[in-house]
Every structure is written in C-alpha cells, then in structure tokens.
Motif scaffolding. Structure first.
Motif, mmCIF file in Angstrom:
data_model
loop_
_atom_site.group_PDB
_atom_site.id
_atom_site.type_symbol
_atom_site.label_atom_id
_atom_site.label_comp_id
_atom_site.label_asym_id
_atom_site.label_seq_id
_atom_site.Cartn_x
_atom_site.Cartn_y
_atom_site.Cartn_z
ATOM 1 N N GLU A 40 14.926 16.037 -9.621
ATOM 2 C CA GLU A 40 15.196 15.223 -10.806
ATOM 3 C C GLU A 40 14.584 13.835 -10.745
ATOM 4 O O GLU A 40 14.764 13.029 -11.653
ATOM 5 C CB GLU A 40 16.713 15.163 -11.034
ATOM 6 N N GLY A 41 13.851 13.565 -9.678
ATOM 7 C CA GLY A 41 13.163 12.272 -9.596
ATOM 8 C C GLY A 41 13.050 11.776 -8.165
ATOM 9 O O GLY A 41 13.666 12.321 -7.254
ATOM 10 N N ILE A 42 12.216 10.749 -8.007
ATOM 11 C CA ILE A 42 12.061 10.101 -6.706
ATOM 12 C C ILE A 42 12.192 8.604 -6.925
ATOM 13 O O ILE A 42 11.600 8.056 -7.860
ATOM 14 C CB ILE A 42 10.679 10.397 -6.074
ATOM 15 N N ARG A 43 13.007 7.968 -6.094
ATOM 16 C CA ARG A 43 13.172 6.519 -6.216
ATOM 17 C C ARG A 43 12.792 5.864 -4.898
ATOM 18 O O ARG A 43 12.876 6.478 -3.841
ATOM 19 C CB ARG A 43 14.635 6.187 -6.538
ATOM 20 N N PHE A 44 12.349 4.616 -4.989
ATOM 21 C CA PHE A 44 11.984 3.868 -3.790
ATOM 22 C C PHE A 44 12.794 2.581 -3.720
ATOM 23 O O PHE A 44 13.150 2.007 -4.759
ATOM 24 C CB PHE A 44 10.495 3.502 -3.811
ATOM 25 N N GLY A 45 13.075 2.153 -2.510
ATOM 26 C CA GLY A 45 13.763 0.878 -2.324
ATOM 27 C C GLY A 45 13.190 0.161 -1.114
ATOM 28 O O GLY A 45 12.646 0.803 -0.210
ATOM 29 N N GLU A 46 13.294 -1.160 -1.117
ATOM 30 C CA GLU A 46 12.798 -1.933 0.031
ATOM 31 C C GLU A 46 13.962 -2.646 0.681
ATOM 32 O O GLU A 46 14.792 -3.249 -0.007
ATOM 33 C CB GLU A 46 11.768 -2.962 -0.445
ATOM 34 N N ASN A 47 14.007 -2.571 2.023
ATOM 35 C CA ASN A 47 15.086 -3.203 2.754
ATOM 36 C C ASN A 47 14.496 -3.772 4.034
ATOM 37 O O ASN A 47 14.095 -3.014 4.909
ATOM 38 C CB ASN A 47 16.150 -2.138 3.062
ATOM 39 N N SER A 48 14.440 -5.070 4.176
ATOM 40 C CA SER A 48 13.681 -5.779 5.231
ATOM 41 C C SER A 48 12.324 -5.095 5.393
ATOM 42 O O SER A 48 11.563 -5.020 4.452
ATOM 43 C CB SER A 48 14.480 -5.893 6.532
ATOM 44 N N ASP A 49 12.037 -4.503 6.555
ATOM 45 C CA ASP A 49 10.714 -3.875 6.692
ATOM 46 C C ASP A 49 10.756 -2.377 6.393
ATOM 47 O O ASP A 49 9.733 -1.714 6.424
ATOM 48 C CB ASP A 49 10.127 -4.150 8.090
ATOM 49 N N HIS A 50 11.942 -1.848 6.133
ATOM 50 C CA HIS A 50 12.057 -0.418 5.837
ATOM 51 C C HIS A 50 11.737 -0.129 4.368
ATOM 52 O O HIS A 50 11.962 -0.964 3.507
ATOM 53 C CB HIS A 50 13.495 0.080 6.086
ATOM 54 N N THR A 51 11.202 1.065 4.128
ATOM 55 C CA THR A 51 11.089 1.536 2.750
ATOM 56 C C THR A 51 11.941 2.786 2.627
ATOM 57 O O THR A 51 11.857 3.686 3.472
ATOM 58 C CB THR A 51 9.625 1.850 2.385
ATOM 59 N N ARG A 52 12.781 2.821 1.616
ATOM 60 C CA ARG A 52 13.664 3.981 1.431
ATOM 61 C C ARG A 52 13.122 4.865 0.308
ATOM 62 O O ARG A 52 12.746 4.374 -0.757
ATOM 63 C CB ARG A 52 15.083 3.504 1.102
ATOM 64 N N ILE A 53 13.062 6.157 0.604
ATOM 65 C CA ILE A 53 12.616 7.132 -0.397
ATOM 66 C C ILE A 53 13.828 8.024 -0.706
ATOM 67 O O ILE A 53 14.413 8.606 0.205
ATOM 68 C CB ILE A 53 11.457 7.999 0.163
ATOM 69 N N VAL A 54 14.178 8.093 -1.969
ATOM 70 C CA VAL A 54 15.338 8.914 -2.347
ATOM 71 C C VAL A 54 14.881 10.013 -3.308
ATOM 72 O O VAL A 54 14.287 9.734 -4.349
ATOM 73 C CB VAL A 54 16.430 8.060 -3.041
#
Ligand code: ZN
Length: 409
Positions: A40-54
């Motif tokens: 149903e979709g892909i979302r991205f987030g940034e957290n300090s140096d990490h990148t989150r893929i949901v």
C-alpha cells in the motif's frame, strides 16, 4: 416397469447433482485468489544518520533483502505481493531513488538506489495499530565501502529462476516447422522494476514497447503464416539474456526486441534498427548500448550469476551465419519502416547489445522512435502509430522469409 424408470431417473439426478457439486468446488478453487499481500505504499524517514524505510501492506509480509554494489543498491523482494497504491514514492536520506515492479512470476521487487554505502541496522515487522496497518521497517545506516562489499557477499541471493522462462520447454526441433509456420519471438523492452525511458508525454518506455509488441503480434497472426510469441505480455521484468533464451527455447527463426529511445535534444525524432556488433557504429549507438544493457542493473539483478546457457554451442560458426541473416533482415525492416514512420537518416546501426546475443537466432533491436520528442512519443503511444509499425514489420518479415525460401531455407 414404471418403478425401474423412476429409480433410473432418481440415480441420474443424483449423479447430476454430484457432478454439479464437484464442478462448483473446482470453479471455487480456481476462482479463489492465491495468497497475496497488497503493498500500500513506501515511506521514508530520517533519524540522525539512519534512514528508515517503511513498507505498508494489507497483511504481514516477510521480505527478502540483499545489497548490490556499483552502483550501491538495496533490493527487497516480496513474494506473492502486488502493488496497490497510486502513491508517488519520494526517496529521502541515504536513498536517492526507488523503482518497483514485478520481477518474476510471483516476486514483487523494490530497488532502492543508495547515495553512499549503507547497511541494514535493523529490520522488523509491525502489527497494525490504530493509525497504521501492517508494516515492515528497514533501518539503514552509513558504512564504509569495504563493509558494504562484505554485506553484498553475505546477503547474496540464490540464483533466481524465472518461472516464466522455465515454463518454456527447450525445443531445438521446433525449427522444423509444424504446419509450415515460422516462429517469431517479439520482445517488449524493459518491464517491472525497469521502466525504461520516460517520455515527455509521461508514459514509460515499458508501456509503449508492450503496446507495439502486441500490435505486431496481432498483425502477424492474422496472416496465418506465423507462430508469434512475446517474451512478456504483462508488466514483468526479464533479464537481458533471458529475453533471447526465450527465443531459443521457442525455436524462433527471428527475434525482434522493441524499444523507444531518449535523448536530451527534443527536436530529434525517428526510428532505427540495430544489429549486434562488438564495436558500435557511432557514438550515439555506443551510448544507446550502455543504456539498454543497464536494464539488469536497474532491476537489481546480481550480475555475478554464472551464465552458461550459450556455452557448448559452436558459437563462432553459428553466430557468423546468424549475423548475416540479422543484417539482411535489418536492411529490409528499415526500408519498410521508412514507408510508415519517421526514421533517422542513418537508420541501420550496430551496437553491442546484450539481448541480440543469441548465437543461432537472427535478431534485431528496433528503436521505434524518440520519447523525448512530443510528436514522436504521441505517434508511438497511438493505435495508429502502433498499426503503422506492425504493418511495416509484417511486410519486412514476409519479404525476409520469401528470400529465405528462395534460398531453400
Ligand atoms: Zn529500451
């Protein structure tokens, strides 16, 4: 007597009811969809140096993830999944680009381009809560090239087997024509996670190549003289070499790979026909070969996989003859296309194109025109344009095989 008739009738009715019930069960089983998760979709987030893929999905999913180098990529395969989202996915953080599409029969693939080497810090599934449904989370963090390469080795996928190709039996006898029909294989370029060029009219090359391939197939089949197969009849990916493998397995006498070009000069328009050659006929042909051969990289194929299909054939002998026939067909095709659509001034060209490397099937690659020219893109995307190309290809194939027949082949 009456009782016997009644009993027979009763028995008959019982048998009929049973058959009906069985039929219903069979129909129900066939109609019931196989297990499949909707993405149903892909979302991205940034957290300090990490990148989150949901990854959002309709049910719990269990992706298989691996890394590929040069360029740096993270590939996620989702078995039994289908994309069901109109969302325009925007990359963020360590991810510079994303493509997705059907990779083989039942695997949906996401290919994430990475700005710099990065490894997975963690990955986990999340159950639905009040706000979101099923999710799968992948966190990535920057790393050195060296440890990225180590990760590539560690996550190496097993050699994927395309169910579509495997289902085509290898039949070297197929060239002995049954019912006098010649076998033609048409290859709609790109597909799945490899969209090809994006035209100025907003339609991807993979969509246009399939439309043209279908139009050519229909035109050829109407003559009753040809057995025509497509390497793909839907939006699915095939490796560059898998495309000609399908032609060989079908026992094709001619293989036509269909594409549409792009260039950063919007005024340039016109089709061209390519033959295989180690050296390119000109600079633009060399650049084109680089673009077209990139398909596997774009779709996240591990290029280290052994390729043993063509070994064991007397390549040189077969290839020389094949290349002569390929060139003859290309000449005829250029002539016929000129009568229907705009063509480049020097329309017969040569380049080192992976999909033309079948040693024993005469092959050409048709670049039907430029998607970067508005008029040209509209023509290729129109029913009229596709019909024109189909007519030209049919006439060229007729002429080519007439020549062959005159030579006793
Ligand atoms: Zn292409």
């Amino acid at each position: 007597m009456q009782i016997i008739v009644q009993k027979t009738l009763m028995k008959l009715m019982l048998v009929c009811t049973r058959i009906c019930l069985r039929l219903c069960v069979i129909l129900w089983v066939c109609a019931a969809p196989a297990y499949s998760a909707d993405l149903e979709g892909i979302r991205f987030g940034e957290n300090s140096d990490h990148t989150r893929i949901v990854i959002d999905a309709s049910q719990a999913i269990k992706p298989r993830t691996f890394m590929l180098a040069d360029p740096y990529r993270l590939v996620t395969d989702l078995p039994q999944a289908t994309w069901n989202s109109k969302q325009d996915v925007k990359a963020l953080g360590l991810v510079s680009g994303i493509r997705h599409g059907l990779f083989t029969g039942d695997i949906y693939r996401l290919v994430l381009d990475l700005k710099s080497p990065a490894v997975m810090a963690s990955s986990f599934a999340l159950a639905p809560n009040g706000r979101y449904g099923h999710r799968y989370v992948i966190d990535i963090k920057p790393t050195s090239r060296q440890s990225f390469l180590a990760e590539v080795q560690k996550t190496r996928p097993l050699r994927p087997v395309s169910t579509e190709t495997a289902s085509v039996p290898f039949n070297p006898e197929a060239k002995k024509r049954v019912g006098g029909k010649r076998v033609i294989v048409l290859d709609a370029g790109h597909g799945g996670p490899d969209p090809g060029n994006l035209g100025v009219i907003g339609v991807h090359e993979k969509v246009i190549t399939l439309k043209i391939a279908r139009a050519v197939r229909d035109e050829l089949q109407r003559t009753g003289r040809y057995d025509v197969y497509l390497t793909r009849d839907r939006d699915i990916f095939h490796k560059v070499r898998e495309r000609f493998r399908i032609a060989r397995r079908r026992g094709a006498e001619l293989f036509i790979s269909i594409h549409a070009d792009a260039i950063n000069k919007p005024s340039v328009k016109g089709g061209s026909v390519y033959n295989l050659s180690e050296t390119a006929s000109d600079k633009e042909a060399a650049r084109l070969a680089v673009r077209e051969n990139k398909s596997d990289v774009i779709a996240g194929v591990n290029l280290e996989e052994a390729d043993d299909e063509v070994s064991g054939i007397l390549i040189e002998l077969a290839q020389r003859e094949t290349m002569n026939y390929s060139a003859q067909f290309a000449e005829i095709l250029v002539g016929e296309l000129k009568r229907e659509i705009p063509m480049l001034r020097r329309a017969h060209r040569f380049a080192n194109l992976g999909m033309l490397k079948a040693p024993d099937v005469p092959s050409v690659l048709l670049e039907a025109g430029y998607l970067t020219n508005k008029k040209n893109a509209r023509l290729l995307n129109s029913k009229d344009g596709q019909k024109r190309i189909a007519r030209a290809v049919r006439r060229a194939i007729d002429r080519y095989f007439n020549q062959m027949a005159a030579l006793g082949r």
